[in-house]
Design an enzyme around this catalytic site. Structure first.
Site, PDB file in Angstrom:
ATOM      1  N   HIS A   1       0.835  -1.207   0.000  1.00 10.29           N
ATOM      2  CA  HIS A   1       0.000   0.000   0.000  1.00 10.29           C
ATOM      3  C   HIS A   1       0.866   1.252   0.000  1.00 10.29           C
ATOM      4  CE1 HIS A   1       0.922   0.552   4.241  1.00 10.29           C
ATOM      5  NE2 HIS A   1       0.527  -0.689   4.485  1.00 10.29           N
TER       6      HIS A   1
HETATM    7  P1  TYD Z   1      -2.347  -2.887   8.014  1.00 14.85           P
HETATM    8  O1  TYD Z   1      -1.511  -1.664   8.124  1.00 14.85           O
HETATM    9  O2  TYD Z   1      -3.576  -2.810   7.160  1.00 14.85           O
HETATM   10  O3  TYD Z   1      -1.437  -4.097   7.576  1.00 14.85           O
HETATM   11  P2  TYD Z   1      -1.037  -4.575   6.109  1.00 14.85           P
HETATM   12  O4  TYD Z   1      -0.922  -3.346   5.262  1.00 14.85           O
HETATM   13  O5  TYD Z   1       0.256  -5.301   6.294  1.00 14.85           O
HETATM   14  O6  TYD Z   1      -2.145  -5.462   5.639  1.00 14.85           O
HETATM   15  O7  TYD Z   1      -2.786  -3.312   9.479  1.00 14.85           O
HETATM   16  C1  TYD Z   1      -3.553  -4.477   9.724  1.00 14.85           C
HETATM   17  C2  TYD Z   1      -4.665  -4.150  10.717  1.00 14.85           C
HETATM   18  O8  TYD Z   1      -4.119  -3.607  11.904  1.00 14.85           O
HETATM   19  C3  TYD Z   1      -5.637  -3.117  10.166  1.00 14.85           C
HETATM   20  O9  TYD Z   1      -6.900  -3.729  10.042  1.00 14.85           O
HETATM   21  C4  TYD Z   1      -5.723  -2.040  11.182  1.00 14.85           C
HETATM   22  C5  TYD Z   1      -4.813  -2.434  12.306  1.00 14.85           C
HETATM   23  N1  TYD Z   1      -3.836  -1.391  12.664  1.00 14.85           N
HETATM   24  C6  TYD Z   1      -4.149  -0.486  13.659  1.00 14.85           C
HETATM   25  O10 TYD Z   1      -5.238  -0.527  14.253  1.00 14.85           O
HETATM   26  N2  TYD Z   1      -3.211   0.441  14.014  1.00 14.85           N
HETATM   27  C7  TYD Z   1      -2.011   0.540  13.401  1.00 14.85           C
HETATM   28  O11 TYD Z   1      -1.175   1.407  13.747  1.00 14.85           O
HETATM   29  C8  TYD Z   1      -1.720  -0.382  12.325  1.00 14.85           C
HETATM   30  C9  TYD Z   1      -0.416  -0.315  11.586  1.00 14.85           C
HETATM   31  C10 TYD Z   1      -2.657  -1.341  11.989  1.00 14.85           C
END
Ligand code: TYD
Length: 160
Positions: A74
């Site tokens: 992303h």
């Molecule tokens: P995400 O950043 O979407 O991970 P990836 O891009 O690797 O798939 O994070 C996964 C989940 O964690 C997302 O549903 C939201 C949660 N999250 C938080 O609540 N706070 C944060 O700081 C981060 C990084 C993720």
């Protein structure tokens, strides 16, 4: 004319030029952290606005990753990141819409600075690796662009 020139100077001095914050993979860099080697165990540290070139608003970590797994495909619109492989190894692939570069992180005394506005993926995690990430803003679901084609479109239009 005189007025226009003065305005341009002010804009560049305050970094408010709307195009001046457009980042490329050349702005991604590995930052070597202090390392105190010691027979009792080594020690490294980071400080905001020193080794990390932004104020830290958030810290999170990725762990228990099955070997070979990938995640994090992303763009962050605003969030800048600083990524450390505290344990094990993984690759961070960054892409500015024109060029792509892979950084392998496998030492706990190196951090990778990733500015906002770049596509980035984390891949090739080793079993039991631990990725520590510092962010410049609080979590915001609207800060994510998860569609690569949408990213390219925004890039082409100069919107990111
Ligand atoms: P995400 O950043 O979407 O991970 P990836 O891009 O690797 O798939 O994070 C996964 C989940 O964690 C997302 O549903 C939201 C949660 N999250 C938080 O609540 N706070 C944060 O700081 C981060 C990084 C993720």
């Amino acid at each position: 004319m005189r007025r226009k020139k003065r305005l341009t100077l002010i804009l560049s001095a305050t970094n408010n030029n709307p195009r001046s914050d457009i980042m490329t993979i050349e702005d991604v860099r590995i930052i070597e952290l202090p390392k105190f080697t010691d027979p009792r165990g080594n020690l490294s540290f980071v400080e905001q606005l020193n080794h990390i070139p932004f104020e830290i608003k958030r810290t999170y970590w990725i762990y228990d990753v099955p070997g070979g797994e990938a995640r994090g495909g992303h763009v962050f619109r605003q969030n800048q990141e600083f990524i450390v492989a505290l344990s094990g190894a993984f690759d961070v692939v960054v892409d500015d819409g024109e060029n792509r570069k892979k950084f392998t992180l496998n030492r706990s005394y190196y951090g990778l600075y990733v500015p906002a506005g770049l596509w980035r993926e984390m891949e090739n995690f080793s079993t039991n690796s631990l990725a520590l990430e510092f962010g410049s803003i609080h979590y915001d679901v609207n800060d994510y662009i998860r569609d690569y084609d949408e990213f390219l479109k925004l890039k082409r239009n100069g919107e990111i």
